[in-house]
Write an enzyme that holds these catalytic residues in place. Structure first.
Site, mmCIF file in Angstrom:
data_model
loop_
_atom_site.group_PDB
_atom_site.id
_atom_site.type_symbol
_atom_site.label_atom_id
_atom_site.label_comp_id
_atom_site.label_asym_id
_atom_site.label_seq_id
_atom_site.Cartn_x
_atom_site.Cartn_y
_atom_site.Cartn_z
ATOM 1 N N HIS A 101 48.767 33.911 44.724
ATOM 2 C CA HIS A 101 48.061 35.118 44.304
ATOM 3 C C HIS A 101 47.058 35.517 45.384
ATOM 4 C CE1 HIS A 101 50.023 34.332 40.595
ATOM 5 N NE2 HIS A 101 49.379 35.285 39.942
ATOM 6 N N LYS A 107 42.146 42.140 31.165
ATOM 7 C CA LYS A 107 42.231 43.535 31.594
ATOM 8 C C LYS A 107 42.595 44.444 30.420
ATOM 9 C CE LYS A 107 44.828 46.441 34.869
ATOM 10 N NZ LYS A 107 45.921 47.004 34.071
#
Length: 923
Positions: free
Chosen positions: A142, A581
């Site tokens: 990532h 999120k």
């Protein structure tokens, strides 16, 4: 706060530390700062006031080139400060161990096992747990690590030199030489570009991941197992424990296709070969060193008869017995190791794709090498040299047990959009060449076709209608996995992760692709899939749907048969980033906890236990809470010794760049899982309480209402893009993967990493706290004094709620609304700017008031002394760089001149690096 030292613990004072080690913790930071100043004075003396805080003007008045150098100096200082902090942490641990004993040190095996012994937990229960223990940190690519490997290596050298400086044996001359060596490394960092000039490839990411194994993990993971064995002997001296290789590393690097078009079957094959070579060459080096050490003469140490037979067999099989004997006459262990090394060399040649002569001795798998090493251990023990066996041979054997012939278990990952397209292509290939359309996705007819296709034997002649190239590539991924699993190392692969799992059909589709890839044990492809298929539930809605999906999935005979063969477990992955999120901090944490509790019950009722793979990131909003506390707060019975977790980006270098830190982090992870498994279902703190659960459900819903109100504002996207370096972050070249899935540009499709990264850079940090104040206020308005008493009781008695509040309070300490308003000034539309910022400003004030009233702190972070001290040392420089970043963004965006834009680009990107280093996290 360090997890092994509670706030208020008394540790060595500065004078004692200086007397013991030669320098104080504070002195280490001072030394590094002075050496950095020396380097800056030599190369850029005009920047000294910037570092010392004596500058009378902002660096934005410098030339772009000088701005970049100033930011580079500030970024280097943050990295040096982190080195000093890690060094101080290790000092504290050593001091506690030295003065109070290892069992007083939180996060150690001795601490956990001594508590277990005093609680009356017997050796049989400990052994049963060890036999079922499965722990696997999974390193991902990532894109949140902004430091290059060459820079990481130099910082590691500085850490080692700083540790060496602590020795009390050095003369003044020798200390000055060490200081000179540290200064040289700092100077080399100064002269090395910190930024990636080109976007890294997947191949670069693979090599970067393997760097940590070569530097620390190959050596320290076996040592961690040795620490556990020692703690078991000390706490249960009358029991001989069997310690299985329960700890292994996983990886996504080279296997994670989700949104990354650069991860192809060819790239995955290359990654697998590199992973294998790293482990095999490490074993070769260790065996050569072992052969040099074991110069044991058969005249001095009688050789057990069984080992004589083993040696005779190996010498005959080598085809070169006389030469081996002549080279090491009378040294049976060296002769045996020579045979072992020759077999390993042949194995390496095979792994490299070279042909070896038929009949050449080699290892077909790691178990054969483990067997040979065990034979040596047994022989030395029988010859009355058990300590040599334990101290010299056992660590090599443990290394092979942990890393096998693959270093890591490589997971494959793809999202359901791609897998569904591939499954539909199979429908067209097998059914659709005649007239008609495929059943509608999600319909009963589609489910019926999937089950029928899975039950139908594979055709003897696999040729059929051609399928699209993208679908063929997806199926080729499974074919490659089948070939590798039948080859050198069956453990080279881990699982197949299905991102964005929304239904049982998504899981069945993955099974069908695995079937066509040859991953079923039976030739017909109807009985058992050999590779675990792991659904990943990411959003709030997905987490809520997960129990029903898994209840239905575990009722399907094929899935039950497969999970039974794979070890009797069904793994489920939970997404921390996207759920945050999607729903905000409180809702994400509560929905994750609730899903785990419900899924655990689903597994129990189905007779197939569910284990969890936690997709945590480095920042708080992506699940990056302290390891021990995060595991301790998991629902009772949800771990039971089985734990997988992602290690992402900057977290990997923070945890594993240095040997001492890496050993501590691995022991902390394993001991925390052990402690949860032994205590969670006995502890009042984790027993479900209806009143607490109802309150968390209410707070979750209330916080999400406030969070959704912000996200649903039609102007938020334009505000966010203007008031943060969102677009500029993509220029950092810190990962091979695009920032958005499928090239989309909406907020919905923006990945969680840049979402968190950009809100962190602009000091709003809404992902860590937004909605908490509104939730608590609304809760108290409805429940009044009774609600206030309940929240106070939860703060003391609920680990999950306490973890949430603690991490929110620490996040509030990093927020700076004055600087946030500077970023907001980049929004050209005044109405948009004032509307959005007013919402954030109001919610921040409310959250701060509510959290401080609950925690009793006078200001955010007051309760966390070490955190507060570390932040206080960094914030002045971070704040300065943040303000400079605003001006750089303004100039960079305003310029139409490409040459002028490029002149600001380097300084802008360095400012992003520097803020990330100062705050300690990116995404």
């Amino acid at each position: 706060m360090d997890e092994d030292v509670r706030e208020g613990d008394v540790v060595a004072d500065v004078a004692t530390a200086a007397r013991i080690t030669g320098t104080s913790p504070e002195g280490a930071a001072d030394i590094l700062f002075d050496l950095l100043l020396d380097v800056v004075r030599r190369h850029q003396p005009e920047l000294e006031p910037v570092l010392t805080g004596a500058a009378e003007k902002s660096i934005t008045e410098f030339s772009p080139e000088l701005m970049a150098r100033a930011l580079s100096a500030q970024g280097i200082w943050f990295q040096l400060l982190s080195i000093a902090d890690q060094n101080a942490t290790m000092r504290r641990r050593r001091y506690i161990e030295r003065t109070r004993g290892r069992d007083a040190l939180l996060g150690t095996f001795d601490h956990v096992l001594s508590e277990a012994r005093y609680a009356g937990i017997g050796a049989r229960e400990i052994q049963n747990l060890l036999e079922t223990l499965r722990i696997r940190p999974v390193i991902t690519a990532h894109p949140t690590e902004s430091k290059r490997v060459t820079v990481l290596e130099k910082y590691r050298r500085i850490y080692l030199l700083l540790r060496e400086l602590e020795g009390v044996r050095w003369t003044d001359r020798e200390q000055q030489q060490i200081l000179a060596d540290i200064r040289d490394q700092i100077e080399l960092v100064w002269m090395t570009g910190e930024l990636h000039l080109q976007k890294p490839t997947v191949e670069h990411e693979v090599l970067r991941g393997l760097h940590f194994f070569d530097e620390t993990l190959f050596e320290k993971a076996p040592e961690m197992m040795g620490l556990l064995e020692g703690a078991l002997k000390r706490n249960y001296p009358d029991t001989d424990f069997d310690l299985p290789p329960f700890f292994q590393f996983g990886s996504w690097i080279g296997g994670d296709r989700d949104g990354n078009p650069f991860v192809t079957t060819e790239v995955t094959g290359w990654a697998l070969r590199k992973n294998a070579m790293a482990a095999l060459h490490h074993y070769r080096d260790r065996l050569i060193a072992l052969a040099r050490s074991l110069s044991i003469s058969q005249r001095a140490l009688p050789v057990p008869e069984s080992f004589q037979e083993d040696l005779a067999f190996e010498l005959r099989a080598s085809g070169d017995a006389d030469s081996i004997k002549e080279r090491n006459p009378g040294e049976p262990y060296r002769q045996f190791l020579t045979c072992v090394l020759r077999k390993l060399d042949a194995t390496i040649e095979r792994a490299e794709g070279k042909e070896i002569e038929v009949g050449t001795p080699h290892y077909s798998n790691a178990d054969e090498l483990i067997h040979d090493l065990r034979r040596m251990e047994r022989a030395l023990t029988e010859a009355r040299s058990p300590t040599i066996a334990a101290d010299m041979v056992c660590p090599v054997r443990r290394s092979v047990e942990l890393f096998r012939f693959s270093t890591v278990r490589l997971d494959l990952r793809e999202n359901t959009t791609r897998t569904t397209q591939a499954v539909q292509a199979l429908w067209w290939s097998s059914e659709g060449h005649s007239e008609g359309e495929p059943p509608e996705l999600g319909s009963p007819e589609w489910r019926t076709w999937l089950l029928r296709a899975l039950a139908r034997p594979l055709p003897a002649d696999p040729s059929g209608e051609p399928i699209p190239a993208e679908a063929e590539e997806t199926i080729a991924m499974f074919k490659q996995a089948a070939e590798i699993r039948r080859g050198l190392d069956p453990d080279a692969y881990g699982s197949f992760i299905i991102s964005m799992t929304r239904s049982v059909d998504d899981i069945l589709g993955a099974y069908l692709l695995a079937k066509h890839g040859g991953l079923f044990l039976d030739a017909a492809g109807t009985e058992i899939c050999s590779m675990p298929i792991v659904p990943l539930f990411e959003t709030i809605d997905d987490l809520r749907a997960a129990p029903a999906i898994m209840r239905e999935a575990l009722a399907i005979p094929l899935i039950r048969r497969s999970t039974h063969w794979q070890g009797g477990l069904q793994e489920v992955m939970l997404g921390y980033s996207d759920s945050n999120k999607d729903g905000g901090f409180v809702a994400s944490n509560w929905e994750l906890a609730k899903a785990q509790s419900q899924l655990t019950r689903v597994g129990e009722r189905a007779g197939t236990p569910i284990s969890f793979f936690h997709g945590r990131g480095g920042s708080v909003s992506r699940g990056g809470a302290p390891t021990g506390r995060a595991i301790a707060a998991q629902p009772a019975g949800s771990i039971r010794g089985r734990f997988r977790v992602t290690e992402q980006g900057e977290v990997v270098s923070y945890k594993y760049a240095n040997k001492g830190t890496s050993l501590y982090q691995m022991e902390l992870l394993v001991s925390s899982v052990l402690q949860h498994a032994l205590k969670s279902e006995r502890e009042a703190a984790l027993k479900p309480k209806g009143e607490f659960d109802d309150a968390l459900e209410a707070l979750s819903g209330l916080s999400r209402v406030a969070y959704d109100k912000l996200l649903s504002n039609p102007d938020l996207v334009s505000y966010f893009q203007a008031a943060s370096p969102l677009e500029e972050i993509s220029m950092l070249n810190i990962g091979s993967r695009p920032a958005r899935r499928f090239g989309a540009s909406s907020l919905k499709d923006l990945r969680a990493i840049p979402w968190v990264f950009a809100w962190s850079q602009n000091r709003h940090m809404i992902t860590n706290w937004y909605g908490v104040g509104s939730a608590i206020q609304s809760f108290l308005e409805v429940r009044g004094d009774k609600g206030e008493r309940l929240l106070a009781e939860m703060f003391k008695g609920s680990r999950l709620f306490r973890l949430i509040i603690d991490e929110v309070e620490k996040a509030l300490a990093r927020v700076d609304l004055k600087i946030a308003r500077d970023y907001a000034s980049l929004v050209s539309d005044a109405q948009v700017r004032e509307t959005i910022f007013a919402m954030i400003e109001k919610e921040y004030a409310l959250t701060k008031d509510m959290v401080l009233a609950l925690s009793g702190s006078a200001f955010p972070g007051e309760r966390f002394k070490q955190f507060q001290a570390s932040l206080a040392e960094r914030l002045p420089t971070v704040n300065q760089v943040s303000r400079e970043q605003v001006e750089l963004l303004r100039r960079f965006r305003a310029s139409d001149n490409e040459q002028e834009r490029e002149s600001y680009k380097s300084a802008l990107l360095l400012s992003i690096n520097t803020v990330a280093a100062g705050l300690g996290a990116t995404g």
